[in-house]
Design a protein around this motif. Structure first.
Motif, mmCIF file in Angstrom:
data_model
loop_
_atom_site.group_PDB
_atom_site.id
_atom_site.type_symbol
_atom_site.label_atom_id
_atom_site.label_comp_id
_atom_site.label_asym_id
_atom_site.label_seq_id
_atom_site.Cartn_x
_atom_site.Cartn_y
_atom_site.Cartn_z
ATOM 1 N N LEU A 1 -5.133 31.729 83.160
ATOM 2 C CA LEU A 1 -4.655 32.891 83.912
ATOM 3 C C LEU A 1 -3.786 33.770 83.021
ATOM 4 O O LEU A 1 -2.751 33.328 82.504
ATOM 5 C CB LEU A 1 -3.853 32.413 85.126
ATOM 6 C CG LEU A 1 -3.143 33.471 85.958
ATOM 7 C CD1 LEU A 1 -4.143 34.409 86.623
ATOM 8 C CD2 LEU A 1 -2.250 32.814 87.010
ATOM 9 N N LEU A 2 -4.222 35.016 82.812
ATOM 10 C CA LEU A 2 -3.492 36.019 82.022
ATOM 11 C C LEU A 2 -2.803 35.391 80.800
ATOM 12 O O LEU A 2 -1.564 35.323 80.745
ATOM 13 C CB LEU A 2 -2.449 36.728 82.896
ATOM 14 C CG LEU A 2 -2.980 37.707 83.935
ATOM 15 C CD1 LEU A 2 -1.823 38.426 84.605
ATOM 16 C CD2 LEU A 2 -3.952 38.716 83.345
ATOM 17 N N PRO A 3 -3.552 34.942 79.820
ATOM 18 C CA PRO A 3 -2.943 34.256 78.673
ATOM 19 C C PRO A 3 -1.962 35.116 77.875
ATOM 20 O O PRO A 3 -1.124 34.583 77.149
ATOM 21 C CB PRO A 3 -4.156 33.854 77.824
ATOM 22 C CG PRO A 3 -5.261 34.751 78.265
ATOM 23 C CD PRO A 3 -5.021 35.036 79.713
ATOM 24 N N SER A 4 -2.040 36.433 78.004
ATOM 25 C CA SER A 4 -1.121 37.303 77.266
ATOM 26 C C SER A 4 0.202 37.509 77.997
ATOM 27 O O SER A 4 1.101 38.175 77.468
ATOM 28 C CB SER A 4 -1.772 38.660 77.008
ATOM 29 O OG SER A 4 -2.064 39.325 78.225
ATOM 30 N N CYS A 5 0.333 36.954 79.218
ATOM 31 C CA CYS A 5 1.565 37.112 80.005
ATOM 32 C C CYS A 5 2.455 35.891 79.820
ATOM 33 O O CYS A 5 1.993 34.756 79.962
ATOM 34 C CB CYS A 5 1.218 37.298 81.478
ATOM 35 S SG CYS A 5 2.669 37.353 82.561
ATOM 36 N N TYR A 6 3.733 36.116 79.532
ATOM 37 C CA TYR A 6 4.660 35.026 79.295
ATOM 38 C C TYR A 6 5.786 34.977 80.328
ATOM 39 O O TYR A 6 6.806 34.334 80.113
ATOM 40 C CB TYR A 6 5.247 35.131 77.881
ATOM 41 C CG TYR A 6 4.186 35.045 76.808
ATOM 42 C CD1 TYR A 6 3.661 33.820 76.432
ATOM 43 C CD2 TYR A 6 3.685 36.199 76.193
ATOM 44 C CE1 TYR A 6 2.675 33.731 75.454
ATOM 45 C CE2 TYR A 6 2.702 36.121 75.225
ATOM 46 C CZ TYR A 6 2.200 34.885 74.858
ATOM 47 O OH TYR A 6 1.219 34.797 73.904
ATOM 48 N N ASP A 7 5.603 35.645 81.472
ATOM 49 C CA ASP A 7 6.606 35.590 82.526
ATOM 50 C C ASP A 7 6.725 34.165 83.059
ATOM 51 O O ASP A 7 5.724 33.458 83.218
ATOM 52 C CB ASP A 7 6.227 36.517 83.682
ATOM 53 C CG ASP A 7 6.350 37.985 83.305
ATOM 54 O OD1 ASP A 7 6.951 38.272 82.261
ATOM 55 O OD2 ASP A 7 5.835 38.838 84.056
ATOM 56 N N ASP A 8 7.960 33.748 83.358
ATOM 57 C CA ASP A 8 8.186 32.379 83.823
ATOM 58 C C ASP A 8 7.426 32.078 85.111
ATOM 59 O O ASP A 8 6.930 30.957 85.296
ATOM 60 C CB ASP A 8 9.681 32.135 84.048
ATOM 61 C CG ASP A 8 10.454 32.044 82.737
ATOM 62 O OD1 ASP A 8 9.811 31.831 81.683
ATOM 63 O OD2 ASP A 8 11.688 32.193 82.764
ATOM 64 N N TRP A 9 7.319 33.063 86.007
ATOM 65 C CA TRP A 9 6.722 32.792 87.319
ATOM 66 C C TRP A 9 5.258 32.391 87.212
ATOM 67 O O TRP A 9 4.746 31.650 88.060
ATOM 68 C CB TRP A 9 6.847 34.024 88.221
ATOM 69 C CG TRP A 9 5.883 35.129 87.888
ATOM 70 C CD1 TRP A 9 6.112 36.217 87.101
ATOM 71 C CD2 TRP A 9 4.523 35.237 88.324
ATOM 72 N NE1 TRP A 9 4.987 36.993 87.015
ATOM 73 C CE2 TRP A 9 3.991 36.416 87.763
ATOM 74 C CE3 TRP A 9 3.705 34.462 89.142
ATOM 75 C CZ2 TRP A 9 2.690 36.828 87.979
ATOM 76 C CZ3 TRP A 9 2.395 34.873 89.361
ATOM 77 C CH2 TRP A 9 1.900 36.038 88.787
ATOM 78 N N ILE A 10 4.578 32.859 86.153
ATOM 79 C CA ILE A 10 3.126 32.642 86.084
ATOM 80 C C ILE A 10 2.765 31.269 85.538
ATOM 81 O O ILE A 10 1.650 30.773 85.759
ATOM 82 C CB ILE A 10 2.471 33.747 85.227
ATOM 83 C CG1 ILE A 10 1.009 33.960 85.659
ATOM 84 C CG2 ILE A 10 2.534 33.424 83.740
ATOM 85 C CD1 ILE A 10 0.363 35.180 85.042
ATOM 86 N N LEU A 11 3.698 30.610 84.845
ATOM 87 C CA LEU A 11 3.376 29.360 84.162
ATOM 88 C C LEU A 11 2.882 28.264 85.110
ATOM 89 O O LEU A 11 1.863 27.624 84.818
ATOM 90 C CB LEU A 11 4.580 28.882 83.344
ATOM 91 C CG LEU A 11 5.069 29.871 82.277
ATOM 92 C CD1 LEU A 11 6.256 29.285 81.532
ATOM 93 C CD2 LEU A 11 3.942 30.236 81.305
ATOM 94 N N PRO A 12 3.555 27.995 86.244
ATOM 95 C CA PRO A 12 3.029 26.957 87.137
ATOM 96 C C PRO A 12 1.674 27.305 87.744
ATOM 97 O O PRO A 12 0.846 26.420 87.961
ATOM 98 C CB PRO A 12 4.114 26.807 88.211
ATOM 99 C CG PRO A 12 4.936 28.042 88.125
ATOM 100 C CD PRO A 12 4.871 28.481 86.701
#
Length: 203
Positions: free
Chosen positions: A137-148
């Protein structure tokens, strides 16, 4: 029929409207907001909470201002923004009836279809799910919310492939089983069970 908005969030981000690429949502932060709204599409989302999630180190006023700007940019980029977004002073939501196809949603629906199905139906649904999963999921995004969310979807994909390999092996479709076992190892090169299964299938 109203033209559909086609959104790809698994793997490289892609967005088109009736086959025409939309390039205005090109930054990771805009893509992150779009993904957040789609993942939480079932209910209106508090703008105050969204601002905090996206800018936890900013003041409340600055975070809300940043969200206002980001929403404005998203609405300008989407064709006929009123069709896709429901926005008021307190909440924002992806329109539940918007003409949209999303790989992430199709992936989850295929997994749900396979969950309690017999092997024949499960095989078809799991193969569909595998085709929808183009990457993290969106590998270029490093926002904390997206990691889980990224990890949850990755693990769901791994479990789907594992079940698919078992179904295919039981049906003696060894070539297809080998292909999906290799897909597991591409996703997780240290997956010992898949390594053993692949050796067994080749044997």
């Amino acid at each position: 029929m109203e033209p559909a908005l086609n959104i790809r969030l698994l793997g490289d981000f892609r967005l088109d409207h009736d086959g025409i690429p939309i390039t205005g949502i090109s930054t990771p932060r805009l893509q992150s907001l779009l993904a957040y709204l789609l993942l939480h599409r079932d209910a209106p989302q508090s703008r105050a909470h969204r601002a905090y999630v996206f800018w936890p180190d900013s003041t409340d006023a600055q975070a809300r201002s940043n969200l206002r700007t980001l929403l404005h940019r998203l609405r300008r980029a989407l064709p006929g923004d009123a069709t896709f977004l429901v926005v008021d002073a307190q909440t924002v939501q992806w329109h539940p009836d918007a003409p949209t196809t999303v790989d992430l949603i199709a992936f989850e629906e295929a997994l749900a279809q396979a969950e309690d199905a017999d092997d024949a139906i499960a095989r078809q649904a799991l193969e569909q799910a595998a085709s929808f999963y183009g990457g993290d999921l969106l590998p270029s995004c490093y926002d904390d919310w997206i990691l889980p969310h990224r990890e949850r979807l990755r693990q769901a994909h791994l479990r789907a492939l594992e079940r698919l390999v078992q179904i295919l092996e039981d049906r003696r479709d060894y070539d297809a089983a080998i292909g999906h076992a290799r897909a597991i190892l591409r996703l997780d090169p240290l997956h010992e069970a898949a390594t053993r299964r692949l050796m067994h299938l080749h044997a």
